[in-house]
Motif scaffolding. Structure first.
Motif, PDB file in Angstrom:
ATOM      1  N   LEU A   4       0.829  -1.196   0.000  1.00  8.97           N
ATOM      2  CA  LEU A   4       0.000   0.000   0.000  1.00  8.97           C
ATOM      3  C   LEU A   4       0.870   1.256   0.000  1.00  8.97           C
ATOM      4  CD1 LEU A   4      -2.829   1.195   0.138  1.00  8.97           C
ATOM      5  CD2 LEU A   4      -2.639   1.125   2.611  1.00  8.97           C
ATOM      6  N   ARG A   5       1.959   1.219   0.754  1.00  4.48           N
ATOM      7  CA  ARG A   5       2.849   2.365   0.824  1.00  4.48           C
ATOM      8  C   ARG A   5       3.524   2.607  -0.520  1.00  4.48           C
ATOM      9  NH1 ARG A   5       5.379   1.541   6.015  1.00  4.48           N
ATOM     10  NH2 ARG A   5       3.602   2.543   6.937  1.00  4.48           N
ATOM     11  N   ARG A   6       3.877   1.524  -1.223  1.00  7.74           N
ATOM     12  CA  ARG A   6       4.482   1.665  -2.536  1.00  7.74           C
ATOM     13  C   ARG A   6       3.486   2.248  -3.529  1.00  7.74           C
ATOM     14  NH1 ARG A   6       5.444  -3.541  -4.086  1.00  7.74           N
ATOM     15  NH2 ARG A   6       5.691  -4.322  -2.014  1.00  7.74           N
ATOM     16  N   TRP A   7       2.228   1.837  -3.425  1.00 10.16           N
ATOM     17  CA  TRP A   7       1.221   2.273  -4.379  1.00 10.16           C
ATOM     18  C   TRP A   7       0.859   3.749  -4.181  1.00 10.16           C
ATOM     19  CZ3 TRP A   7      -4.155   3.442  -3.773  1.00 10.16           C
ATOM     20  CH2 TRP A   7      -4.821   3.604  -4.981  1.00 10.16           C
ATOM     21  N   THR A   8       0.680   4.178  -2.938  1.00 14.10           N
ATOM     22  CA  THR A   8       0.276   5.564  -2.675  1.00 14.10           C
ATOM     23  C   THR A   8       1.459   6.490  -2.505  1.00 14.10           C
ATOM     24  OG1 THR A   8       0.202   5.178  -0.303  1.00 14.10           O
ATOM     25  CG2 THR A   8      -1.848   4.848  -1.538  1.00 14.10           C
ATOM     26  N   GLY A   9       2.586   5.947  -2.066  1.00 15.23           N
ATOM     27  CA  GLY A   9       3.757   6.771  -1.850  1.00 15.23           C
ATOM     28  C   GLY A   9       3.726   7.539  -0.548  1.00 15.23           C
ATOM     29  N   ALA A  10       2.784   7.226   0.343  1.00 12.33           N
ATOM     30  CA  ALA A  10       2.697   7.923   1.621  1.00 12.33           C
ATOM     31  C   ALA A  10       2.185   6.976   2.690  1.00 12.33           C
ATOM     32  CB  ALA A  10       1.773   9.121   1.499  1.00 12.33           C
ATOM     33  N   ASP A  11       2.209   7.450   3.889  1.00 13.90           N
ATOM     34  CA  ASP A  11       1.729   6.651   5.008  1.00 13.90           C
ATOM     35  C   ASP A  11       0.208   6.531   4.942  1.00 13.90           C
ATOM     36  OD1 ASP A  11       1.451   7.062   8.540  1.00 13.90           O
ATOM     37  OD2 ASP A  11       1.990   5.256   7.445  1.00 13.90           O
ATOM     38  N   PRO A  12      -0.362   5.312   5.110  1.00  8.03           N
ATOM     39  CA  PRO A  12      -1.827   5.153   5.027  1.00  8.03           C
ATOM     40  C   PRO A  12      -2.593   5.933   6.093  1.00  8.03           C
ATOM     41  CG  PRO A  12      -0.724   3.020   5.002  1.00  8.03           C
ATOM     42  CD  PRO A  12       0.319   4.046   5.256  1.00  8.03           C
ATOM     43  N   ALA A  13      -1.972   6.182   7.242  1.00  4.66           N
ATOM     44  CA  ALA A  13      -2.670   6.938   8.292  1.00  4.66           C
ATOM     45  C   ALA A  13      -2.961   8.361   7.840  1.00  4.66           C
ATOM     46  CB  ALA A  13      -1.836   6.946   9.562  1.00  4.66           C
ATOM     47  N   ARG A  14      -2.236   8.859   6.877  1.00  3.90           N
ATOM     48  CA  ARG A  14      -2.450  10.215   6.360  1.00  3.90           C
ATOM     49  C   ARG A  14      -3.821  10.352   5.705  1.00  3.90           C
ATOM     50  NH1 ARG A  14       0.232  11.987   1.114  1.00  3.90           N
ATOM     51  NH2 ARG A  14      -0.749  13.978   0.811  1.00  3.90           N
ATOM     52  N   TYR A  15      -4.319   9.281   5.123  1.00  6.58           N
ATOM     53  CA  TYR A  15      -5.593   9.337   4.408  1.00  6.58           C
ATOM     54  C   TYR A  15      -6.797   9.308   5.338  1.00  6.58           C
ATOM     55  CZ  TYR A  15      -2.871   8.862   0.247  1.00  6.58           C
ATOM     56  OH  TYR A  15      -1.977   9.077  -0.736  1.00  6.58           O
ATOM     57  N   ARG A  16      -6.607   9.049   6.594  1.00  2.21           N
ATOM     58  CA  ARG A  16      -7.723   9.065   7.537  1.00  2.21           C
ATOM     59  C   ARG A  16      -8.163  10.485   7.847  1.00  2.21           C
ATOM     60  NH1 ARG A  16      -5.982   4.203  11.567  1.00  2.21           N
ATOM     61  NH2 ARG A  16      -5.861   2.664   9.918  1.00  2.21           N
ATOM     62  N   ARG A  17      -7.273  11.441   7.697  1.00  2.56           N
ATOM     63  CA  ARG A  17      -7.622  12.835   7.949  1.00  2.56           C
ATOM     64  C   ARG A  17      -8.188  13.425   6.663  1.00  2.56           C
ATOM     65  NH1 ARG A  17      -1.822  14.165  10.108  1.00  2.56           N
ATOM     66  NH2 ARG A  17      -1.564  13.356   8.033  1.00  2.56           N
ATOM     67  N   CYS A  18      -9.470  13.289   6.490  1.00  8.24           N
ATOM     68  CA  CYS A  18     -10.089  13.815   5.278  1.00  8.24           C
ATOM     69  C   CYS A  18     -10.984  14.995   5.648  1.00  8.24           C
ATOM     70  CB  CYS A  18     -10.881  12.730   4.568  1.00  8.24           C
ATOM     71  SG  CYS A  18     -12.159  12.020   5.566  1.00  8.24           S
ATOM     72  N   MET A  19     -11.510  15.626   4.630  1.00  5.55           N
ATOM     73  CA  MET A  19     -12.390  16.756   4.868  1.00  5.55           C
ATOM     74  C   MET A  19     -13.697  16.273   5.479  1.00  5.55           C
ATOM     75  SD  MET A  19     -11.887  19.029   1.442  1.00  5.55           S
ATOM     76  CE  MET A  19     -13.395  19.871   1.770  1.00  5.55           C
ATOM     77  N   PRO A  20     -14.166  16.939   6.519  1.00  8.93           N
ATOM     78  CA  PRO A  20     -15.456  16.545   7.086  1.00  8.93           C
ATOM     79  C   PRO A  20     -16.600  16.928   6.150  1.00  8.93           C
ATOM     80  CG  PRO A  20     -14.652  18.511   8.156  1.00  8.93           C
ATOM     81  CD  PRO A  20     -13.562  18.044   7.226  1.00  8.93           C
ATOM     82  N   VAL A  21     -17.708  16.233   6.307  1.00 13.52           N
ATOM     83  CA  VAL A  21     -18.916  16.526   5.538  1.00 13.52           C
ATOM     84  C   VAL A  21     -19.753  17.488   6.367  1.00 13.52           C
ATOM     85  CG1 VAL A  21     -21.005  15.544   4.552  1.00 13.52           C
ATOM     86  CG2 VAL A  21     -18.869  14.278   4.445  1.00 13.52           C
ATOM     87  N   ILE A  22     -20.042  18.656   5.827  1.00 14.87           N
ATOM     88  CA  ILE A  22     -20.874  19.640   6.521  1.00 14.87           C
ATOM     89  C   ILE A  22     -22.273  19.543   5.920  1.00 14.87           C
ATOM     90  CG2 ILE A  22     -21.240  22.070   7.032  1.00 14.87           C
ATOM     91  CD1 ILE A  22     -18.194  22.382   6.811  1.00 14.87           C
ATOM     92  N   ALA A  23     -23.223  19.158   6.774  1.00 13.08           N
ATOM     93  CA  ALA A  23     -24.588  18.932   6.313  1.00 13.08           C
ATOM     94  C   ALA A  23     -25.532  19.929   6.971  1.00 13.08           C
ATOM     95  CB  ALA A  23     -25.034  17.513   6.649  1.00 13.08           C
ATOM     96  N   THR A  24     -26.596  20.253   6.259  1.00  9.79           N
ATOM     97  CA  THR A  24     -27.663  21.077   6.809  1.00  9.79           C
ATOM     98  C   THR A  24     -28.728  20.141   7.351  1.00  9.79           C
ATOM     99  OG1 THR A  24     -27.221  22.765   5.137  1.00  9.79           O
ATOM    100  CG2 THR A  24     -29.329  22.886   6.294  1.00  9.79           C
TER     101      THR A  24
END
Length: 84
Positions: A4-24
């Motif tokens: 996975l690290r070879r495929w993405t080129g970064a640490d997988p834990a980095r992808y857990r911090r994504c943009m939150p969904v802001i809902a009305t």
């Protein structure tokens, strides 16, 4: 994990911090917005959560709209039926 690290080129834990969904949060009976709420991921139609008033509500439906031209943010509406 190394593959996975070879495929993405970064640490997988980095992808857990994504943009939150802001809902009305919308009132199903009146059609009026109640509040804005931030979710860590897209809310499910059966999700339960607490409003700012302290009332526990269950989602009736979740509407996902189209983004405005040239924008990335998608409008999300969660329809609930408050008791009070």
């Amino acid at each position: 994990m190394a593959a996975l690290r070879r495929w993405t080129g970064a640490d997988p834990a980095r992808y857990r911090r994504c943009m939150p969904v802001i809902a009305t949060i919308m009132n199903s009976t009146t059609g009026q917005p109640i509040q804005k709420m931030s979710f860590g991921r897209m809310p499910k139609p059966w999700a339960s959560f607490t409003l700012e008033t302290g009332e526990l509500v269950k989602a009736d439906r979740v509407d996902i709209g189209k983004p405005a031209p040239g924008k990335v943010v998608v409008p999300v509406s969660v329809w609930v039926t408050p008791k009070g």
